[in-house]
Write an enzyme that holds these catalytic residues in place. Structure first.
Site, PDB file in Angstrom:
ATOM      1  N   GLU A 179      13.764  16.256  17.867  1.00 59.97           N
ATOM      2  CA  GLU A 179      13.948  15.169  18.843  1.00 59.97           C
ATOM      3  C   GLU A 179      13.204  15.471  20.147  1.00 59.97           C
ATOM      4  O   GLU A 179      12.655  14.582  20.778  1.00 59.97           O
ATOM      5  CB  GLU A 179      15.439  14.959  19.127  1.00 59.97           C
ATOM      6  CG  GLU A 179      16.160  14.331  17.937  1.00 59.97           C
ATOM      7  CD  GLU A 179      17.620  14.076  18.246  1.00 59.97           C
ATOM      8  OE1 GLU A 179      18.346  15.073  18.419  1.00 59.97           O
ATOM      9  OE2 GLU A 179      18.012  12.908  18.337  1.00 59.97           O
ATOM     10  N   GLU A 215      21.011  16.219  10.886  1.00 66.81           N
ATOM     11  CA  GLU A 215      22.313  16.078  11.556  1.00 66.81           C
ATOM     12  C   GLU A 215      23.414  15.565  10.636  1.00 66.81           C
ATOM     13  O   GLU A 215      24.585  15.912  10.799  1.00 66.81           O
ATOM     14  CB  GLU A 215      22.192  15.138  12.758  1.00 66.81           C
ATOM     15  CG  GLU A 215      21.568  15.754  13.989  1.00 66.81           C
ATOM     16  CD  GLU A 215      20.046  15.746  13.989  1.00 66.81           C
ATOM     17  OE1 GLU A 215      19.434  15.497  12.921  1.00 66.81           O
ATOM     18  OE2 GLU A 215      19.462  15.982  15.066  1.00 66.81           O
TER      19      GLU A 215
END
Ligand code: NAD
Length: 691
Positions: A107, A127
């Site tokens: 990210e 995630e």
């Protein structure tokens, strides 16, 4: 020094370091240090572009999951770095990615204006495996770079993509040819424009991807993370960037606090911590293990040999019976051939493995082995004969292990003059497939022997968990209490399919009665017969005995609690349902309606209560050891964290209240509260504090 900043002409290079995997930790200051360093270089008028890189074996494994519990503002801090500082910067920022960039690590790179990676890079957003979603803008930026369909695939599948794939789909702009950092700096020097991922439009050619992903997400029963990821991807496709970010933040926060994410995070941390043995010096040397002798070429011996061969060890399989050796050779070869046929193994690797297997008829062949694993019949007299011989023939440094499931490892050790070298290695069937290995430490087992066997467990791809000596060790001792309740529920009004369905809906991979049909009911039957003599005050339901008396041992006889017409699929058998109803009448029990909540509560609390006794006795080092045994050996859902984690989720007070109400019911004696639970509940403490 966690962040190193240097200048190369007009380019500033900011390198962060947080070994071993460059987690962007709040707790130890990595995230703050990186933010400060970036703020500094961006404010420097001499700097025209920035390269973000890291040291060590990978770019970054992402956020620190411990921060999720410690810092409620984890997300805000991550976003302050990625969105405000990096993407919002007025100077071009290049991410130079070597090795893995996962989760928050990727990210961060997505927020950079340009990305270059090494040829061995891997990029992914896993995630979902922690029951959350990428909350650092990943759900909004990834679809803008690679399209909605591809982004969903990466976020739901959790698999990293390779460097070449990343280039093909637009996730990175370049792959470095040789020197990643030098090439990143050279590129950055020529960059003028700031290209913000958030400004890119989302391509609208994703067809049915959202619908398909929605169906895929619906299959996740315990975690909402997949469904929320789909919602975020839909928002990326239809809403302005800021609105998508708000949705992402809101759903991330819901997931972070959810039971399933806390369970998955606990499972992850517990699986790591279980290898740390309290009281053992971490620098304790392990003994070299290259050659292993396995005694007993039956069901377990062959599975164990296959696991050892797969890890590169030389194995001598010893059995007193020539037919057993022939059958073992055929089973090993057959399994390897099967793996070749399925494409899991090359023909050369299979031949090489087979070449490391020797077969021998006499225990003398174990003389040079570094480790001996005994897997003969479960009979103390037979074990005695084997261990007496091993003590005589094995080299002094050898480790002598027993795969016994029920016998006393200390008694086995006492058959030798070297009890310090004796240990239990309790594999689960099929031993080449099941990941759990209970490592049973005897009273006299030497620390170096324990450390060596735990290291070997890892080497052969198993999760080793240390247990002390007691009947059933940790796993089967708890399973017995679980089964006791399952059988009593049948007597009181439930039927097998209801008990199993309730536990399976709750998340167990298989209900307890189906497990017994799979494992073979005859084993449980013989244990119950032994128990009837040893523990007459702890009666069992007679229902499984009645079923065994009919010759129904489960799948292997085509029938048990269920009927197996095709040998595998459980079908409800009205004959068994009738037998159960008749049995209740026989023993004078008026059957009643039992709901799923009671089934789950009784089965689960029986496990956790016995687990608390096991911890108090020192049989398990910590509650987390029990959780790992159940997660990796008994099909306990990771989203539920394990039986001991569940005790804290329910709340110890609440657990005691429920147990007291069960204690007032039929067979209330089985609800003798573990003193540890009462003590912790009284002090308002959580079992997790013992982890
Ligand atoms: P098995 O009956 O399939 O195999 C035992 C083998 O040992 C036979 O081939 C037999 O010929 C050989 N043997 C017996 N005495 C011997 C001796 N003195 N010298 C050399 N060989 C001898 O049994 P199994 O199911 O593989 O179980 C073996 C051990 O593993 C037992 O202690 C059992 O409790 C334990 N165990 C079994 C399971 C399971 O699910 N089957 C799971 C965990 C542990």
């Amino acid at each position: 020094m966690q962040v190193d900043t240097r200048r190369d002409g007009t380019v500033a290079v900011v390198r962060f370091s947080n070994p071993p995997v460059n987690v962007l930790s709040i707790a130890n200051g990595t995230l703050d240090a990186l933010s400060q360093a970036l703020t500094g270089v961006l404010a420097d008028p001499a700097v025209q572009a920035v390269v973000i890189a890291s040291d060590g074996r990978m770019f970054s494994a992402g956020a620190d999951i411990n921060d999720f519990d410690l810092h409620a503002d984890t997300l805000q801090r991550m976003r302050a770095l990625t969105s405000d500082l990096i993407e919002g910067a007025g100077k071009p920022i290049v991410a130079a990615i070597h090795g893995m960039a996962l989760g928050g690590g990727l990210e961060l790179a997505l927020a950079c204006h340009y990305r270059i990676c090494s040829v061995d890079a891997g990029l992914g957003l896993p995630e979902v495996t922690m029951g959350v979603l990428p909350g650092g803008g990943g759900t909004q930026r990834l679809p803008r770079l690679v399209g909605v369909a591809r982004a969903l695939d990466m976020m739901l599948g959790a698999k990293p993509v390779s460097a070449s794939e990343a280039l093909r789909i637009g996730l990175v702009d370049q792959i470095a040819q040789s020197d990643l950092l030098a090439e990143a700096i050279a590129w950055a020097r020529d960059l003028k424009a700031v290209v913000r991922t958030s400004d890119r439009p989302v391509a609208d050619d994703f067809g049915d991807a959202l619908v398909e992903a929605g169906k895929r997400a619906a299959r996740s029963r315990l975690s909402d993370a997949p469904a929320h990821i789909v919602t975020c991807a839909a928002a990326a496709a239809s809403e302005p960037f800021d609105r998508g970010m708000a949705i992402e933040a809101d759903l991330f926060e819901q997931l972070r606090c959810s039971e399933s994410s806390r369970g998955l995070r606990h499972a992850f941390a517990a699986r790591r911590k279980v290898a740390q043995i309290p009281g053992l010096p971490s620098d304790l040397g392990v003994l070299p293990i290259e050659t292993v002798a396995v005694i007993g070429a039956g069901t377990m011996g062959v599975g164990i040999a296959l696991a050892l061969l797969a890890a590169g060890l030389a194995v001598t399989l010893i059995d007193a019976k020539a037919e057993a050796l022939d059958a073992a050779q055929a089973r090993v070869a057959g399994t390897l051939d099967g793996d070749v046929a399925k494409g899991r193994l090359t023909a050369e690797a299979a031949t090489e493995r087979l070449g490391r297997l020797a077969l021998a008829p006499a225990i003398e062949a174990a003389a040079d082995a570094d480790l001996v694993i005994e897997a003969v019949f479960e009979d103390l007299a037979v074990k005695k004969a084997v261990f007496t011989t091993l003590d005589r023939v094995c080299k002094p440094s050898a480790i002598l292990a027993s795969n016994t499931s029920t016998l006393d490892v200390d008694a086995i050790a006492a058959f030798t003059d070297r009890p310090q070298s004796v240990i239990g290695m309790h594999f689960f069937s099929p031993a080449n497939i099941m990941r759990l290995l209970e490592v049973v430490r005897g009273e006299k087992t030497a620390p170096s022997v324990l450390a060596t066997v735990m290291a070997l467990a890892r080497r052969i791809g198993k999760v080793g968990v240390v247990a002390g000596v007691c009947d059933g060790f940790i796993g089967n001792r708890i399973f017995e209490e679980y089964l006791r309740q399952a059988y009593f529920l049948l007597e009181e009004g439930a039927l097998p399919a209801q008990v199993d369905a309730a536990m399976e809906r709750w998340g167990m991979a298989m209900g307890p009665l189906r497990v017994m049909d799979l494992a073979g009911q005859d084993i449980g039957w013989s244990i119950r017969k032994r128990r009837a003599v040893e523990q007459p005050d702890r009666p069992y339901s007679k229902i499984p005995d009645r079923i065994c008396e009919m010759g129904r041992f489960g799948q292997k006889t085509g029938a048990g609690f269920y009927r197996y017409a095709d040998g595998r699929t459980a079908q409800i058998d009205p004959e068994i349902d009738a037998l159960i109803v008749a049995h209740s009448a026989e023993i004078g029990v008026v059957r009643r309606e039992i709901d799923d909540r009671e089934i789950v509560d009784r089965c689960l609390l029986a496990m956790a209560n016995e687990g608390a006794k096991i911890v108090a006795e020192g049989i398990a080092y910590r509650p987390l050891d029990i959780d790992v045994i159940y997660l990796d050996g008994y099909g306990f859902p990771a989203e539920r964290g394990g039986p001991m984690f569940q005790a804290d989720v329910i709340g110890l007070d609440q657990m005691l209240t429920k147990m007291r109400s069960f204690a007032a019911g039929r067979h209330g004696w089985a609800w003798e509260v573990a003193p540890l639970l009462a003590d912790f509940a009284g002090r308002g403490e959580r079992l997790a504090s013992l982890n």
